[in-house]
Design an enzyme around this catalytic site. Structure first.
Site, PDB file in Angstrom:
ATOM      1  N   ALA A  10       0.812  -1.219   0.000  1.00 41.09           N
ATOM      2  CA  ALA A  10       0.000   0.000   0.000  1.00 41.09           C
ATOM      3  C   ALA A  10       0.847   1.271   0.000  1.00 41.09           C
ATOM      4  CB  ALA A  10      -0.944  -0.022   1.207  1.00 41.09           C
ATOM      5  N   ARG A  21       4.619  10.759 -10.659  1.00 43.20           N
ATOM      6  CA  ARG A  21       3.779  11.806 -11.199  1.00 43.20           C
ATOM      7  C   ARG A  21       4.381  13.180 -10.904  1.00 43.20           C
ATOM      8  NH1 ARG A  21      -2.636  11.276 -10.117  1.00 43.20           N
ATOM      9  NH2 ARG A  21      -2.085   9.091 -10.371  1.00 43.20           N
ATOM     10  N   GLU A  32      10.609  -5.450  -3.238  1.00 44.14           N
ATOM     11  CA  GLU A  32       9.537  -6.133  -2.506  1.00 44.14           C
ATOM     12  C   GLU A  32      10.002  -7.559  -2.210  1.00 44.14           C
ATOM     13  OE1 GLU A  32       6.560  -5.734  -0.999  1.00 44.14           O
ATOM     14  OE2 GLU A  32       6.594  -7.925  -0.702  1.00 44.14           O
ATOM     15  N   CYS A  42      -6.571  -6.118   2.868  1.00 42.10           N
ATOM     16  CA  CYS A  42      -7.842  -6.110   3.614  1.00 42.10           C
ATOM     17  C   CYS A  42      -8.876  -7.032   2.978  1.00 42.10           C
ATOM     18  CB  CYS A  42      -8.419  -4.704   3.676  1.00 42.10           C
ATOM     19  SG  CYS A  42      -7.281  -3.500   4.366  1.00 42.10           S
ATOM     20  N   ARG A  69       5.178   2.498 -16.309  1.00 43.32           N
ATOM     21  CA  ARG A  69       5.159   3.892 -15.882  1.00 43.32           C
ATOM     22  C   ARG A  69       6.548   4.339 -15.416  1.00 43.32           C
ATOM     23  NH1 ARG A  69       0.238   3.628 -11.766  1.00 43.32           N
ATOM     24  NH2 ARG A  69       0.727   5.822 -11.453  1.00 43.32           N
ATOM     25  N   VAL A  79      15.652  -6.174   1.407  1.00 42.72           N
ATOM     26  CA  VAL A  79      16.619  -5.140   1.758  1.00 42.72           C
ATOM     27  C   VAL A  79      17.082  -5.453   3.173  1.00 42.72           C
ATOM     28  CG1 VAL A  79      17.009  -2.683   2.109  1.00 42.72           C
ATOM     29  CG2 VAL A  79      15.610  -3.476   0.187  1.00 42.72           C
ATOM     30  N   ASP A 280       2.181   0.859   7.477  1.00 42.34           N
ATOM     31  CA  ASP A 280       1.840   0.194   8.733  1.00 42.34           C
ATOM     32  C   ASP A 280       2.970   0.169   9.749  1.00 42.34           C
ATOM     33  OD1 ASP A 280      -0.650  -0.299   7.693  1.00 42.34           O
ATOM     34  OD2 ASP A 280      -0.377  -2.465   7.459  1.00 42.34           O
ATOM     35  N   TRP A 432     -35.102  12.292  11.768  1.00 44.68           N
ATOM     36  CA  TRP A 432     -33.903  12.618  12.541  1.00 44.68           C
ATOM     37  C   TRP A 432     -32.975  11.420  12.415  1.00 44.68           C
ATOM     38  CZ3 TRP A 432     -33.333  17.426  14.349  1.00 44.68           C
ATOM     39  CH2 TRP A 432     -34.481  18.193  14.570  1.00 44.68           C
TER      40      TRP A 432
END
Lengths: 446, 446
Positions: A10, A21, A32, A42, A69, A79, A280, A432
């Site tokens: 994430a 960008r 990774e 999730c 990209r 790592v 996280d 209400w």
């Protein structure tokens, strides 16, 4: 400009996309350690339960798409070290075991969390699982086939979501919780009990105040030994919490916060020049208490990643903090909270007061209306809203927690909530809305 | 202290209850010209459609219950005159035709609105209906039995809700709208078209840009004559708008606002000493534009009534204003708006910009997720949020309009919305709730 990102889920992938960008010329590479990037962790319980077709569906972007990209992605790369003086990291290819040194101008540590595995859960027995990533999910899914009795250890988000998923798969489920109730960190006691009642109504054998001592079995697990006897199980899920992966941050010399997660400023900078942390494994600021907290959740991780990405690429973005919003589904119930519970407020020494309202999610006379329960908490004197807890029998009805979450960000009062011009038509709410009913009662008490 | 209330539905009964609670010693009497008090008029289409069992279910409180709380209720009593100098009203018992004079210390005018009936709709033909109160609903319900072809004239809230209700009753439905699209006052054109497409998908024959000229039939209506030919129909519902019932307020000497409804201050006081006005016949202040508006809706009426009740009883309460929130269901679609549309903003000469986002209401990979469309509008320069429009194929998903409604009350910016810590779990939203996606795009444009 060379940006190195450690962790491709994430926060890491959000950072990579944002940095690209913001700065089309930067060299960006993501390491990774796993087999996939950019997946919705999730969603794992919902693949197990059958609400999502396959694990592949959770993958938002592939390495090929990212490379298209101009973002380098190296899967199965650990790592293992960092030299923040030299501005290099040591990277090990898990396939070949070969290591190399990679330079960086900006380094993002987005290493996430790992499931806590108590000593008893470190076992060669088959059928014992945690659930954090897609390989975990695939292993659990395979284990569910043919399983008859599952034992879930831990009554937090993952344990509760898996209870529903495993029941949907036709497996009998016992859920063991060390504390006095399920959902103990998220809700006040009355609301915890409502969640447990829903589990029990759906055939889950919930046992609270139980300490696990060990596992039994030969080859495959056959039971969970507890201080209150043996719970038979051919499938065990360990969901007793997560711990931030801070090894790399420590190696870089970055300070950890009191929560044990990596300390950062609003720009996601650690205490080490050029080293950022997001996701996280990282602390955030609670906008209600202004304290540093460690609440690892998906939106927060994505948001932090974007902030880090912009800043690493030369921009200036600030993380606004969180208000402690959380939501989950437990069978037919939706359960949501934001801000502080009354218990949280008491622990912090705040002079807080709560009201409880039980009503219906839409007009009571309407055929499809279902019960909803709201606890709303505010500070005495100031009237400032502190938090809300919602439980609804139509699970979608508790998404209205967002109204309170948004107002907490504005440091609004109970009166402000009461004055809000919320939407009313019979298929959507009472005239209400239950939030207004609660705010009306609360603002008179503060 | 004698409090006289004219009108016993939303505003009137809210005022009576609040005044009683605030001042146990006041004498309180409510004159209601109809047969019932305290009913949920917004539920009428849902009784017709079968979502609510019976008209009785819409009645929140009976005259007996109110009398038990020391509130006098006189049904079938018309208040036909007022002498604000003498502080008296003239009341006529509709059953006996007898009139009397009643004194007041505080007078509340809560006379509501009446359906507009164009000349062509003033007819002795059977099968021609408006829908405002329970007797209207009962008459329409009786007319639906045996009807084959309905023609609804007017594409606002009531017309749209009734289209669904009548289709649910197995009646073919033509809907005629004078303007270029349905829902014209509520939504921008793209969103209007989405509503029409949903009606058409459900077999409603929608005809826009059509002017009704007259009705045909003998005894019972057989058709609607329009500038584009005859529309056959054995049931006609006239839903072309409402007008505030301001006769009594004018007779009292109270000023009307530019909207044509009764002008009041934040305490719900008219320009005449001791005379209050609340509910659908009354103007309110729009918190986004700070202008006076006439948007007759249930929550607003109830809220105004409470404010008036407190103030009449000697307290001091202020109506906060509205932000123009509205919501309705059209078959499977939920449709919601708050604040200003882009068209509203343009009309007011504001420098506004909108973004459109089409996404899913919860995680796209989740089996039950459905499309949702959001248009979010903000002011250039300040970044202040101006409004939102939402259409969702799971109707409940558009209740998230409340997040924007609450923030509009705080004069928050698009950035504030983007920073909101909204709830995420796959059965409830995407990791970036569609509102956050829209706010992210918008805050870069303002």
């Amino acid at each position: 400009m060379r940006i190195v990102i450690v962790g491709g889920v994430a926060a890491g992938m959000s950072a990579a996309s944002r940095a690209r960008r913001f700065n089309p010329d930067a060299s960006i590479v993501v390491f990774e350690r796993g087999e996939q990037i950019s997946y919705g962790a999730c969603g794992l319980p919902y693949v197990i339960g059958g609400e999502v077709e396959s694990f592949d569906r959770l993958i938002a972007r592939t390495p090929e798409q990212m490379r298209g990209r101009g973002i380098g992605v190296r899967l199965r790369h650990d790592v293992t070290g960092v030299d923040s003086g030299a501005a290099t990291v040591t990277v090990t290819d898990r396939a070949t075991g070969q290591s190399c040194t990679e330079p960086y101008d900006r380094l993002l540590i987005a290493t996430g969390v790992s499931p806590v595995r108590p000593d008893w859960a470190v076992t060669p027995l088959g059928g014992v699982h945690v659930l954090r990533d897609i390989p975990d999910g695939e292993a659990l899914d395979a284990s569910v086939r043919g399983a008859k009795r599952a034992c879930i250890v831990g009554g937090g988000y993952i344990g509760l979501e898996l209870a529903e998923a495993l029941r949907a798969r036709g497996v009998s489920v016992a859920l063991l919780e060390k504390g006095p109730e399920v959902a103990g960190r998220m809700l006040d006691p009355d609301y915890q009990r409502r969640v447990r009642a829903e589990l029990e109504r759906n055939g889950v054998d919930v046992r609270c105040g139980v300490t696990v001592q060990g596992l039994t079995g030969k080859g495959r697990v056959s039971g969970v030994q507890t201080d209150q006897g043996l719970v038979r199980a051919d499938l065990v899920v360990v969901a007793v919490g997560v711990k931030p992966n801070v090894g790399l941050a420590k190696a870089a010399g970055a300070r950890l916060g009191r929560t044990g997660a990596v300390a950062v400023n609003a720009r996601q900078e650690t205490t080490v020049q050029g080293v950022y942390s997001a996701g996280d494994n990282t602390e955030s600021v609670h906008r209600v208490t202004r304290r540093r907290v460690h609440i690892p959740l998906g939106l927060t991780a994505n948001r932090m990643g974007r902030i880090a990405g912009v800043n690493m690429a030369g921009g200036d973005a600030r993380f606004p903090g969180v208000v402690g919003t959380g939501i989950f589904k437990a069978f037919d119930l939706g359960v949501a909270r934001t801000g502080l519970t009354q218990a949280d407020a008491d622990t912090l020494g705040l002079n807080a007061v709560s009201v409880d309202v039980s009503s219906t999610d839409h007009a009571g006379y309407h055929r499809t209306s279902r019960p909803i329960h709201v606890r709303l908490t505010a500070e005495k004197g100031s009237g400032r809203l502190l938090g809300a807890q919602l439980i609804g029998e139509n699970h979608l009805s508790v998404k209205r927690v967002d109204v309170v979450a948004a107002l907490l960000g504005q440091r609004a009062t109970a009166q402000d909530l009461f004055d809000a011009d919320l939407a009313y038509a019979p298929p959507f709410s009472g005239v209400w809305d239950v939030l207004l009913v609660a705010a009306d009662r609360l603002h008179k008490l503060v």
